[in-house]
Every structure is written in C-alpha cells, then in structure tokens.
Design a protein around this motif. Structure first.
Motif, PDB file in Angstrom:
ATOM      1  N   GLY A  40       0.779  -1.223   0.000  1.00 32.99           N
ATOM      2  CA  GLY A  40       0.000   0.000   0.000  1.00 32.99           C
ATOM      3  C   GLY A  40       0.815   1.280   0.000  1.00 32.99           C
ATOM      4  N   ILE A  41       2.147   1.162  -0.019  1.00 35.53           N
ATOM      5  CA  ILE A  41       3.019   2.339  -0.052  1.00 35.53           C
ATOM      6  C   ILE A  41       3.484   2.543  -1.500  1.00 35.53           C
ATOM      7  N   GLU A  42       3.312   3.747  -1.997  1.00 38.19           N
ATOM      8  CA  GLU A  42       3.719   4.072  -3.370  1.00 38.19           C
ATOM      9  C   GLU A  42       5.108   4.718  -3.339  1.00 38.19           C
ATOM     10  N   PHE A  43       6.092   3.958  -3.799  1.00 39.92           N
ATOM     11  CA  PHE A  43       7.475   4.431  -3.819  1.00 39.92           C
ATOM     12  C   PHE A  43       7.786   5.048  -5.184  1.00 39.92           C
ATOM     13  N   LEU A  44       8.141   6.318  -5.211  1.00 39.28           N
ATOM     14  CA  LEU A  44       8.626   6.972  -6.425  1.00 39.28           C
ATOM     15  C   LEU A  44      10.139   6.818  -6.463  1.00 39.28           C
ATOM     16  N   GLN A  45      10.641   6.218  -7.548  1.00 36.83           N
ATOM     17  CA  GLN A  45      12.075   5.960  -7.679  1.00 36.83           C
ATOM     18  C   GLN A  45      12.617   6.723  -8.889  1.00 36.83           C
ATOM     19  N   THR A  46      13.613   7.571  -8.663  1.00 36.80           N
ATOM     20  CA  THR A  46      14.272   8.269  -9.764  1.00 36.80           C
ATOM     21  C   THR A  46      15.756   7.910  -9.739  1.00 36.80           C
ATOM     22  N   ARG A  47      16.322   7.706 -10.923  1.00 39.19           N
ATOM     23  CA  ARG A  47      17.696   7.214 -11.035  1.00 39.19           C
ATOM     24  C   ARG A  47      18.523   8.133 -11.921  1.00 39.19           C
ATOM     25  N   SER A  48      19.797   8.278 -11.569  1.00 36.13           N
ATOM     26  CA  SER A  48      20.696   9.126 -12.362  1.00 36.13           C
ATOM     27  C   SER A  48      22.137   8.695 -12.121  1.00 36.13           C
ATOM     28  N   VAL A  49      23.022   9.191 -12.964  1.00 33.18           N
ATOM     29  CA  VAL A  49      24.463   8.959 -12.810  1.00 33.18           C
ATOM     30  C   VAL A  49      25.116  10.316 -12.615  1.00 33.18           C
ATOM     31  N   GLN A  50      25.797  10.481 -11.494  1.00 35.52           N
ATOM     32  CA  GLN A  50      26.427  11.768 -11.181  1.00 35.52           C
ATOM     33  C   GLN A  50      27.778  11.551 -10.525  1.00 35.52           C
ATOM     34  N   ASP A  51      28.792  12.198 -11.068  1.00 30.26           N
ATOM     35  CA  ASP A  51      30.123  12.223 -10.456  1.00 30.26           C
ATOM     36  C   ASP A  51      30.659  10.833 -10.133  1.00 30.26           C
ATOM     37  N   GLY A  52      30.417   9.887 -11.048  1.00 31.85           N
ATOM     38  CA  GLY A  52      30.950   8.545 -10.853  1.00 31.85           C
ATOM     39  C   GLY A  52      30.130   7.677  -9.918  1.00 31.85           C
ATOM     40  N   TYR A  53      28.912   8.102  -9.572  1.00 31.33           N
ATOM     41  CA  TYR A  53      28.020   7.331  -8.712  1.00 31.33           C
ATOM     42  C   TYR A  53      26.691   7.085  -9.424  1.00 31.33           C
ATOM     43  N   ILE A  54      26.098   5.938  -9.171  1.00 27.12           N
ATOM     44  CA  ILE A  54      24.740   5.663  -9.601  1.00 27.12           C
ATOM     45  C   ILE A  54      23.818   5.970  -8.425  1.00 27.12           C
ATOM     46  N   LEU A  55      22.874   6.866  -8.656  1.00 22.85           N
ATOM     47  CA  LEU A  55      22.010   7.347  -7.583  1.00 22.85           C
ATOM     48  C   LEU A  55      20.578   6.873  -7.811  1.00 22.85           C
TER      49      LEU A  55
ATOM     50  N   THR B  55      33.834  -0.103 -12.369  1.00 21.10           N
ATOM     51  CA  THR B  55      33.970  -0.996 -13.513  1.00 21.10           C
ATOM     52  C   THR B  55      34.959  -2.111 -13.164  1.00 21.10           C
ATOM     53  N   LEU B  56      35.080  -3.078 -14.048  1.00 22.58           N
ATOM     54  CA  LEU B  56      36.066  -4.140 -13.851  1.00 22.58           C
ATOM     55  C   LEU B  56      37.473  -3.564 -13.740  1.00 22.58           C
ATOM     56  N   SER B  57      37.762  -2.552 -14.532  1.00 26.07           N
ATOM     57  CA  SER B  57      39.069  -1.897 -14.468  1.00 26.07           C
ATOM     58  C   SER B  57      39.300  -1.261 -13.095  1.00 26.07           C
ATOM     59  N   ASP B  58      38.267  -0.639 -12.547  1.00 26.64           N
ATOM     60  CA  ASP B  58      38.384  -0.037 -11.207  1.00 26.64           C
ATOM     61  C   ASP B  58      38.674  -1.110 -10.159  1.00 26.64           C
ATOM     62  N   PHE B  59      37.979  -2.245 -10.254  1.00 30.01           N
ATOM     63  CA  PHE B  59      38.231  -3.327  -9.311  1.00 30.01           C
ATOM     64  C   PHE B  59      39.645  -3.878  -9.469  1.00 30.01           C
ATOM     65  N   ASN B  60      40.109  -3.982 -10.705  1.00 29.85           N
ATOM     66  CA  ASN B  60      41.474  -4.458 -10.922  1.00 29.85           C
ATOM     67  C   ASN B  60      42.488  -3.551 -10.234  1.00 29.85           C
ATOM     68  N   ASP B  61      42.246  -2.242 -10.282  1.00 28.90           N
ATOM     69  CA  ASP B  61      43.138  -1.296  -9.597  1.00 28.90           C
ATOM     70  C   ASP B  61      43.111  -1.519  -8.083  1.00 28.90           C
ATOM     71  N   LEU B  62      41.908  -1.707  -7.531  1.00 25.64           N
ATOM     72  CA  LEU B  62      41.784  -1.961  -6.093  1.00 25.64           C
ATOM     73  C   LEU B  62      42.471  -3.272  -5.717  1.00 25.64           C
ATOM     74  N   PHE B  63      42.270  -4.311  -6.516  1.00 25.31           N
ATOM     75  CA  PHE B  63      42.882  -5.615  -6.234  1.00 25.31           C
ATOM     76  C   PHE B  63      44.403  -5.514  -6.244  1.00 25.31           C
ATOM     77  N   GLU B  64      44.931  -4.772  -7.220  1.00 20.28           N
ATOM     78  CA  GLU B  64      46.394  -4.617  -7.309  1.00 20.28           C
ATOM     79  C   GLU B  64      46.932  -3.897  -6.073  1.00 20.28           C
ATOM     80  N   LYS B  65      46.245  -2.846  -5.655  1.00 16.71           N
ATOM     81  CA  LYS B  65      46.682  -2.088  -4.479  1.00 16.71           C
ATOM     82  C   LYS B  65      46.566  -2.915  -3.197  1.00 16.71           C
TER      83      LYS B  65
END
Length: 242
Positions: free
Chosen positions: A165-180, A202-212
């Motif tokens: 019974g609750i009506e959730f309005l959902q709006t989505r966007s991409v801003q500054d490297g984040y999905i909102l 992205t996979l590339s971002d994870f690869n950088d984190l894994f390497e570090k």
C-alpha cells in the motif's frame, strides 16, 4: 526525515527498505549459492563469512546446505532480526566490513552489490584488504557487483512501485561517478525521502583496487548461472579472487 552522512546506515535500518525490496528472487539467490559453492569446491562444513549480509537470506541458505556461516552487517536492526535464525553453525554479528573481522574463512562473500557505499574512497580499498586478511591459506574472496555498463545503458530514469500500500517513487541518475536512486514516499501522513548512492565501479576499477590490496583476480562471471562476463550484456560482475 534527517539523513545521516552515511546513507546506508539510515536507509538500511528502516522497515521501508525491506518493504520496498521484499520481492527479491530467493530461488535465484539459492541457485547462485549452489553454483558458487560448487565452483569453489569448498570443503564439507567449510567456513564462510557473508559480508554485508543484511537480514541473512544468503547466510541462512548457505548454512542449510552444510556450511558454517558468519553473517555480518553494519545494520543493527538487520542483525537483530537475523539472530533468530542462529544455530551452532550460523552466527550473526554487527560489523563494519572496511575493518578486518578477527577470524579467517574458507570463503568471504560480498553479495548483491553490497560494495561501493562508502563516502571515503579509502574505505573501498580497506574493504578489499580486510577480505584478504579474512581468508585462510586456501580461501577465496567473492564480490558480486552490478555491471555498471549494463546498468547505465538500461537505466530507468523514473518509475513507481507500490508495495504494502506504499507508493514508492524511484528516480535514477548517474552523477560524479556514482549511480544514484532517490526514493520518496508517504506513510501515515509523513513524507520520507532516501537516496541510495553506489560508486560506479567498472572491472578496471576493481582491478586497480585488487592490485593495491595485493589480491589476485582468478575468474569473472556475468550472471548467477556463472556464465561468461560480457561488459555490454551481462547484468552482474562476479569476481573470484584470493
């Protein structure tokens, strides 16, 4: 309603979060756990840390199929709920995943896009380093993240979902490297608004984190049936590392 600096610390602790997502596919989640544990060939009665476990749906099922599971989450309310399911081989604990848990495991699972929430970039790297410290000599780390290329290409800017019974309005966007995702609704005469904010790794971002972090990526899958990852068509980015 006042939001805390860490959005997930407030939104995940509300009953509305669990109402909105109550229709998640449990059969699909169980299929994923079956496929994943078979692929990893975890030992009988093996130990698993379910990192950011929420109310424990994956943890409970993993315990049912024979594993000793520790589920941890930052949400005190989620852990309080999950504790009713504790057994000798299933325990739940409030814990910040960017800090090492004081045990080692055969596997550490971070499932259902439970990564990339932190305000501090450093906490993402600390989480990978913590997972490394939580693995025993033969252990595997698993991160199940959204495939951001697919998500952005198929982003639904706005929709409405009615649950209980609750009506959730959902709006989505991409801003500054984040999905909102902004979520607004009314309940018992009061207006509420929350925002989900996830780093678009992205996979590339994870690869950088894994390497570090000094961990090594072993395999990548694109869905819960563990099919090959495709950057354009896969819905998930499932990474196995150690």
């Amino acid at each position: 309603m006042t939001k805390t600096k860490q959005w997930y610390a407030s939104w995940f602790d509300t009953p509305f979060y669990h109402i909105l997502y109550k229709d998640r596919d449990y059969a699909e989640a169980q299929l994923f756990m079956d496929n994943l544990t078979n692929y990893l060939n975890l030992p009988d009665n093996g130990t698993i840390l379910d990192l950011a476990c929420g109310k424990g749906r994956h943890s409970i099922y993993l315990n049912e199929i024979g594993y000793n599971v520790t589920g941890v989450d930052l949400s005190e309310q989620s852990i309080a709920y999950a504790k009713q399911f504790e057994t000798n081989g299933l325990t739940f604990d409030v814990h910040d995943m960017s800090k090492p848990y004081p045990k080692t495991f055969d596997a550490v699972f971070n499932l259902f896009t439970s990564f990339g929430y932190f305000e501090s970039e450093d906490c993402n790297l600390k989480t990978i380093k913590s997972i490394k410290s939580e693995l025993n000599e033969t252990g595997f780390g698993v991160i199940d993240f959204m495939n951001v290329d697919y998500v952005i290409d198929n982003l639904v800017a706005e929709d409405t979902k009615t649950v209980n019974g609750i009506e959730f309005l959902q709006t989505r966007s991409v801003q500054d490297g984040y999905i909102l995702k902004d979520i607004s609704f009314e309940f018992e005469g009061e207006s509420y608004k929350f925002q989900e904010r996830v780093k678009a790794f992205t996979l590339s971002d994870f690869n950088d984190l894994f390497e570090k972090a000094g961990v090594h990526l072993l395999d990548i899958f694109g869905d819960y049936k563990l099919r090959k990852f495709d950057a354009k068509t896969s819905k998930r980015l499932i990474m196995i590392f150690k």
